[in-house]
Design a protein around this motif. Sequence first.
Motif, PDB file in Angstrom:
ATOM      1  N   VAL A   1       0.996  -0.690   0.021  1.00 28.12           N
ATOM      2  CA  VAL A   1      -0.021  -0.084   0.235  1.00 28.12           C
ATOM      3  C   VAL A   1       0.918   0.932   0.171  1.00 28.12           C
ATOM      4  CG1 VAL A   1      -1.480   1.357   0.994  1.00 28.12           C
ATOM      5  CG2 VAL A   1      -2.004  -1.253   1.427  1.00 28.12           C
ATOM      6  N   GLN A   2       0.894   2.280  -1.096  1.00 27.48           N
ATOM      7  CA  GLN A   2       1.486   3.324  -0.835  1.00 27.48           C
ATOM      8  C   GLN A   2       0.961   4.501  -1.071  1.00 27.48           C
ATOM      9  OE1 GLN A   2       3.640   3.333  -4.167  1.00 27.48           O
ATOM     10  NE2 GLN A   2       5.545   2.529  -3.197  1.00 27.48           N
ATOM     11  N   LEU A   3       0.556   5.338  -0.206  1.00 28.05           N
ATOM     12  CA  LEU A   3       0.681   6.939   0.000  1.00 28.05           C
ATOM     13  C   LEU A   3       0.747   8.169  -0.622  1.00 28.05           C
ATOM     14  CD1 LEU A   3      -1.239   5.982   3.513  1.00 28.05           C
ATOM     15  CD2 LEU A   3      -2.549   5.359   1.085  1.00 28.05           C
ATOM     16  N   GLN A   4       0.771   8.308  -1.857  1.00 25.61           N
ATOM     17  CA  GLN A   4       1.483   9.569  -2.286  1.00 25.61           C
ATOM     18  C   GLN A   4       1.211  10.834  -2.037  1.00 25.61           C
ATOM     19  OE1 GLN A   4       4.520   8.895  -3.786  1.00 25.61           O
ATOM     20  NE2 GLN A   4       4.762  11.139  -3.835  1.00 25.61           N
ATOM     21  N   ALA A   5       1.102  11.844  -1.169  1.00 26.62           N
ATOM     22  CA  ALA A   5       0.984  13.080  -0.947  1.00 26.62           C
ATOM     23  C   ALA A   5       1.455  14.371  -2.265  1.00 26.62           C
ATOM     24  CB  ALA A   5       0.862  13.519   0.769  1.00 26.62           C
ATOM     25  N   SER A   6       0.341  15.032  -2.169  1.00 24.13           N
ATOM     26  CA  SER A   6       0.989  16.537  -3.467  1.00 24.13           C
ATOM     27  C   SER A   6       0.835  17.543  -2.583  1.00 24.13           C
ATOM     28  CB  SER A   6       1.511  15.971  -4.597  1.00 24.13           C
ATOM     29  OG  SER A   6      -0.332  15.960  -4.676  1.00 24.13           O
ATOM     30  N   GLY A   7       1.202  18.815  -3.422  1.00 26.55           N
ATOM     31  CA  GLY A   7       0.170  20.123  -3.212  1.00 26.55           C
ATOM     32  C   GLY A   7       0.629  21.007  -2.043  1.00 26.55           C
ATOM     33  N   GLY A   8       1.832  20.593  -1.630  1.00 23.09           N
ATOM     34  CA  GLY A   8       2.382  21.724  -0.587  1.00 23.09           C
ATOM     35  C   GLY A   8       3.285  22.626  -1.166  1.00 23.09           C
TER      36      GLY A   8
ATOM     37  N   TYR B   1       2.494  18.038   5.966  1.00 23.95           N
ATOM     38  CA  TYR B   1       1.051  17.723   6.138  1.00 23.95           C
ATOM     39  C   TYR B   1       1.182  15.771   5.779  1.00 23.95           C
ATOM     40  CZ  TYR B   1      -0.748  21.635   7.519  1.00 23.95           C
ATOM     41  OH  TYR B   1      -1.896  22.930   8.200  1.00 23.95           O
ATOM     42  N   TYR B   2       0.742  14.978   6.506  1.00 26.76           N
ATOM     43  CA  TYR B   2       0.763  13.433   6.316  1.00 26.76           C
ATOM     44  C   TYR B   2      -0.435  13.217   5.907  1.00 26.76           C
ATOM     45  CZ  TYR B   2       5.110  13.951   8.451  1.00 26.76           C
ATOM     46  OH  TYR B   2       6.355  14.334   9.211  1.00 26.76           O
ATOM     47  N   CYS B   3      -0.601  12.284   4.567  1.00 27.46           N
ATOM     48  CA  CYS B   3      -1.995  11.447   4.513  1.00 27.46           C
ATOM     49  C   CYS B   3      -1.954  10.602   5.108  1.00 27.46           C
ATOM     50  CB  CYS B   3      -2.320  11.772   2.893  1.00 27.46           C
ATOM     51  SG  CYS B   3      -1.281  10.732   2.189  1.00 27.46           S
ATOM     52  N   TYR B   4      -3.371   9.173   5.565  1.00 25.85           N
ATOM     53  CA  TYR B   4      -3.023   9.067   6.323  1.00 25.85           C
ATOM     54  C   TYR B   4      -4.879   8.062   5.579  1.00 25.85           C
ATOM     55  CZ  TYR B   4      -4.957   6.395  10.797  1.00 25.85           C
ATOM     56  OH  TYR B   4      -4.910   5.348  12.228  1.00 25.85           O
ATOM     57  N   ALA B   5      -4.751   6.580   6.371  1.00 26.53           N
ATOM     58  CA  ALA B   5      -5.707   5.488   5.969  1.00 26.53           C
ATOM     59  C   ALA B   5      -5.671   4.454   7.225  1.00 26.53           C
ATOM     60  CB  ALA B   5      -5.516   5.334   4.868  1.00 26.53           C
ATOM     61  N   TRP B   6      -6.448   3.899   7.593  1.00 26.21           N
ATOM     62  CA  TRP B   6      -6.394   2.711   8.169  1.00 26.21           C
ATOM     63  C   TRP B   6      -7.506   2.051   7.567  1.00 26.21           C
ATOM     64  CZ3 TRP B   6     -10.711   1.325  11.586  1.00 26.21           C
ATOM     65  CH2 TRP B   6     -10.406   0.078  12.324  1.00 26.21           C
TER      66      TRP B   6
ATOM     67  N   SER C   1      -6.252  -3.957   7.051  1.00 28.73           N
ATOM     68  CA  SER C   1      -4.938  -4.690   7.014  1.00 28.73           C
ATOM     69  C   SER C   1      -3.993  -3.477   7.914  1.00 28.73           C
ATOM     70  CB  SER C   1      -4.625  -4.798   5.206  1.00 28.73           C
ATOM     71  OG  SER C   1      -4.988  -3.295   5.388  1.00 28.73           O
ATOM     72  N   GLY C   2      -4.458  -2.828   8.458  1.00 33.60           N
ATOM     73  CA  GLY C   2      -3.468  -2.089   9.123  1.00 33.60           C
ATOM     74  C   GLY C   2      -3.504  -0.419   9.040  1.00 33.60           C
ATOM     75  N   ALA C   3      -2.269   0.546   9.472  1.00 34.96           N
ATOM     76  CA  ALA C   3      -2.484   1.943   9.565  1.00 34.96           C
ATOM     77  C   ALA C   3      -1.863   2.320   8.321  1.00 34.96           C
ATOM     78  CB  ALA C   3      -2.473   2.889  10.283  1.00 34.96           C
ATOM     79  N   TYR C   4      -1.760   3.479   7.581  1.00 40.96           N
ATOM     80  CA  TYR C   4      -0.403   2.993   6.463  1.00 40.96           C
ATOM     81  C   TYR C   4      -0.214   4.782   6.982  1.00 40.96           C
ATOM     82  CZ  TYR C   4      -2.015  -1.341   5.004  1.00 40.96           C
ATOM     83  OH  TYR C   4      -2.061  -2.631   5.015  1.00 40.96           O
ATOM     84  N   TRP C   5       1.080   5.228   6.445  1.00 38.44           N
ATOM     85  CA  TRP C   5       1.293   7.210   6.081  1.00 38.44           C
ATOM     86  C   TRP C   5       1.511   7.302   4.541  1.00 38.44           C
ATOM     87  CZ3 TRP C   5      -0.171   9.820   9.735  1.00 38.44           C
ATOM     88  CH2 TRP C   5      -0.334  10.344  11.357  1.00 38.44           C
ATOM     89  N   GLY C   6       1.277   8.366   4.520  1.00 32.67           N
ATOM     90  CA  GLY C   6       1.900   8.777   3.377  1.00 32.67           C
ATOM     91  C   GLY C   6       3.287   9.344   3.870  1.00 32.67           C
ATOM     92  N   GLN C   7       4.310   9.755   2.734  1.00 37.26           N
ATOM     93  CA  GLN C   7       5.019  11.130   3.176  1.00 37.26           C
ATOM     94  C   GLN C   7       4.632  12.287   3.268  1.00 37.26           C
ATOM     95  OE1 GLN C   7       4.118  11.022   0.392  1.00 37.26           O
ATOM     96  NE2 GLN C   7       4.437  12.375  -1.103  1.00 37.26           N
TER      97      GLN C   7
END
Length: 114
Positions: free
Chosen positions: A1-8, A92-97, A100-106
């Motif tokens: 699972v990957q979370l890819q944050a952008s827009g800062g 700012y970090y995106c997060y998903a739960w 299957s668990g909890a995940y953080w983006g960069q």
Amino acid sequence: VQLQASGGGLVQPGGSLRLSCAVTKSIDSYNFMGWYRQAPGKQRQPVALISNMNSINYADSVEGRFTISRDNAKGTLYLQMDNLKPEDTAVYYCYAWGPSGAYWGQGTLVTVSS
């Protein structure tokens, strides 16, 4: 699972930014998704959370200025930030739960300064 944050980026006080978080896995598989932020020298704190039933919660400090949303078809979570203030400066970090668990983006850096 990957979370890819952008827009800062750098924005003046009163300005706007929209953060995006692209998710490789089906967005519907998560019970909760959201955004956290960490200012220099401070702990990471929740900013906005959205459930898979579209129940939304905001931190008091951003209520009325920030809007969280998600596009299931595009697999993307958004954070629209309006009327930004210097105290919103943070990573700012995106997060998903989900099951299957909890995940953080960069993180993506937001700097509010004149």
